[in-house]
Design a protein around this motif. Structure first.
Motif, PDB file in Angstrom:
ATOM      1  N   LEU A  51     -91.689  49.050   7.853  1.00  0.00           N
ATOM      2  CA  LEU A  51     -90.283  48.920   7.468  1.00  0.00           C
ATOM      3  C   LEU A  51     -89.361  49.394   8.583  1.00  0.00           C
ATOM      4  O   LEU A  51     -88.374  48.727   8.919  1.00  0.00           O
ATOM      5  N   PHE A  52     -89.667  50.532   9.172  1.00  0.00           N
ATOM      6  CA  PHE A  52     -88.817  51.050  10.239  1.00  0.00           C
ATOM      7  C   PHE A  52     -88.902  50.199  11.501  1.00  0.00           C
ATOM      8  O   PHE A  52     -87.973  50.204  12.314  1.00  0.00           O
ATOM      9  N   ARG A  53     -90.009  49.483  11.671  1.00  0.00           N
ATOM     10  CA  ARG A  53     -90.095  48.570  12.808  1.00  0.00           C
ATOM     11  C   ARG A  53     -89.154  47.382  12.613  1.00  0.00           C
ATOM     12  O   ARG A  53     -88.570  46.870  13.571  1.00  0.00           O
ATOM     13  N   LEU A  54     -88.984  46.969  11.374  1.00  0.00           N
ATOM     14  CA  LEU A  54     -88.087  45.852  11.075  1.00  0.00           C
ATOM     15  C   LEU A  54     -86.630  46.281  11.047  1.00  0.00           C
ATOM     16  O   LEU A  54     -85.742  45.572  11.543  1.00  0.00           O
ATOM     17  N   PHE A  55     -86.376  47.445  10.446  1.00  0.00           N
ATOM     18  CA  PHE A  55     -85.009  47.936  10.267  1.00  0.00           C
ATOM     19  C   PHE A  55     -84.983  49.437  10.569  1.00  0.00           C
ATOM     20  O   PHE A  55     -85.673  50.202   9.897  1.00  0.00           O
ATOM     21  N   PRO A  56     -84.187  49.871  11.537  1.00  0.00           N
ATOM     22  CA  PRO A  56     -84.152  51.294  11.873  1.00  0.00           C
ATOM     23  C   PRO A  56     -83.462  52.158  10.829  1.00  0.00           C
ATOM     24  O   PRO A  56     -83.601  53.378  10.847  1.00  0.00           O
ATOM     25  N   SER A  57     -82.719  51.537   9.909  1.00  0.00           N
ATOM     26  CA  SER A  57     -81.989  52.306   8.906  1.00  0.00           C
ATOM     27  C   SER A  57     -81.631  51.419   7.725  1.00  0.00           C
ATOM     28  O   SER A  57     -81.731  50.183   7.793  1.00  0.00           O
ATOM     29  N   LYS A  58     -81.183  52.046   6.641  1.00  0.00           N
ATOM     30  CA  LYS A  58     -80.711  51.283   5.484  1.00  0.00           C
ATOM     31  C   LYS A  58     -79.487  50.457   5.853  1.00  0.00           C
ATOM     32  O   LYS A  58     -79.330  49.319   5.402  1.00  0.00           O
ATOM     33  N   ALA A  59     -78.620  51.031   6.666  1.00  0.00           N
ATOM     34  CA  ALA A  59     -77.400  50.316   7.051  1.00  0.00           C
ATOM     35  C   ALA A  59     -77.729  49.023   7.784  1.00  0.00           C
ATOM     36  O   ALA A  59     -77.056  48.001   7.609  1.00  0.00           O
ATOM     37  N   ALA A  60     -78.764  49.061   8.622  1.00  0.00           N
ATOM     38  CA  ALA A  60     -79.146  47.866   9.360  1.00  0.00           C
ATOM     39  C   ALA A  60     -79.587  46.746   8.424  1.00  0.00           C
ATOM     40  O   ALA A  60     -79.392  45.565   8.716  1.00  0.00           O
ATOM     41  N   MET A  61     -80.177  47.107   7.278  1.00  0.00           N
ATOM     42  CA  MET A  61     -80.561  46.095   6.293  1.00  0.00           C
ATOM     43  C   MET A  61     -79.322  45.417   5.713  1.00  0.00           C
ATOM     44  O   MET A  61     -79.288  44.203   5.521  1.00  0.00           O
ATOM     45  N   VAL A  62     -78.317  46.226   5.417  1.00  0.00           N
ATOM     46  CA  VAL A  62     -77.108  45.685   4.802  1.00  0.00           C
ATOM     47  C   VAL A  62     -76.342  44.800   5.781  1.00  0.00           C
ATOM     48  O   VAL A  62     -75.813  43.752   5.408  1.00  0.00           O
ATOM     49  N   TRP A  63     -76.294  45.203   7.039  1.00  0.00           N
ATOM     50  CA  TRP A  63     -75.512  44.476   8.032  1.00  0.00           C
ATOM     51  C   TRP A  63     -76.264  43.320   8.663  1.00  0.00           C
ATOM     52  O   TRP A  63     -75.752  42.657   9.563  1.00  0.00           O
TER      53      TRP A  63
END
Length: 204
Positions: A51-63
Motif C-alpha cells: 500500500l505504501f509503495r502505491l500511495f505514500p499517504s492517505k492524502a495521496a489517495m484522495v488527490w
C-alpha cells in the motif's frame, strides 16, 4: 500454469485505481481522520508495504487524478499556439472544461474526492502545497498571449481566478448537483468569470 506461478518471486499486480476507490469509500463512510493506512490495507486485501509503495499517504489517495487534470489543461494550452489575449481566454476556459470531462465510471470516485477535499482543510492544504495548481501554467500562457516576457499582474490574477473558479465549480457539482455534467458546470462558471474579464483584456 498461471502467470503468477510462472513468475515466481515477483509481487502480484495490484490495481491502483481499485485501491484508491476502496479507500475513498472508507474515508467517505467513516471519516478521513478515522481511517488508518492499515485499515485501507485490510479492506483492499494488500500488505501494508504494498500500500505504501502505491500511495505514500492517505492524502495521496484522495488527490489521485489531479495529475491527469493538469496534463489535460497543459495539452489544450500547448495545442493553441500563438493567440491574442481575448482568444486566449476562450482557450483557457476550454482547457479547464477538458480537465473536468470525466468518463462515466469515474464520476462517483471524483465526486467523493472533491467532497473529502472540500471538507478537510489539512487535506486541501496538502494538495495545493504538494501537487500545486494549474494557475502557473495558465499565467504563462496568458502572458505569452499578451506578448510579455514575464507573467504580468493581469495574467497572474486571471489565472488564479480561473483556477479558483474551476475548483469551486467542481466542489459545487460534487456537493449540490451530482446529476449534472461537471464539465458543463465548469464551463458555465468560467464563462461568467471570463465575460467580466474581457473588458480588462481588451484594454491591451
Amino acid at each position: 500454469m498461471s502467470e503468477t506461478t510462472a513468475r515466481r518471486g515477483r509481487p502480484a499486480t495490484v490495481d491502483r485505481h481499485r485501491v484508491a476507490a476502496t479507500a475513498l469509500r472508507l474515508f467517505t463512510d467513516e471519516g478521513f481522520g478515522n481511517v488508518t493506512m492499515d485499515d485501507v490495507a485490510v479492506a483492499c486485501g494488500v500488505g501494508r508495504r504494498t500500500l505504501f509503495r502505491l500511495f505514500p499517504s492517505k492524502a495521496a489517495m484522495v488527490w489521485g487524478g489531479s495529475g491527469e487534470a493538469r496534463d489535460a489543461i497543459d495539452g489544450v494550452l500547448a495545442a493553441a499556439g500563438d493567440v491574442t489575449l481575448p482568444e486566449a481566454l476562450d482557450v483557457v476556459r476550454g482547457a479547464f472544461v477538458a480537465s473536468s470531462t470525466f468518463p462515466p465510471e469515474a464520476l462517483e470516485v471524483t465526486r467523493q474526492r472533491l467532497c473529502l477535499i472540500a471538507g478537510d482543510e489539512e487535506l486541501l492544504s496538502w494538495g495545493t502545497s504538494s501537487i500545486g495548481t494549474s494557475a502557473a501554467s495558465v499565467a504563462e500562457f496568458l502572458s505569452r498571449a499578451e506578448g510579455a516576457a514575464q507573467s504580468s499582474l493581469r495574467a497572474r490574477s486571471l489565472a488564479a481566478a480561473c483556477a479558483a473558479a474551476n475548483f469551486a465549480a467542481l466542489v459545487w457539482w460534487a456537493q449540490s448537483a451530482p446529476e449534472r455534467d461537471p464539465a458543463g458546470v465548469v464551463d458555465e462558471a468560467l464563462t461568467h468569470l471570463l465575460d467580466g474579464a474581457r473588458t480588462w483584456a481588451a484594454q491591451g
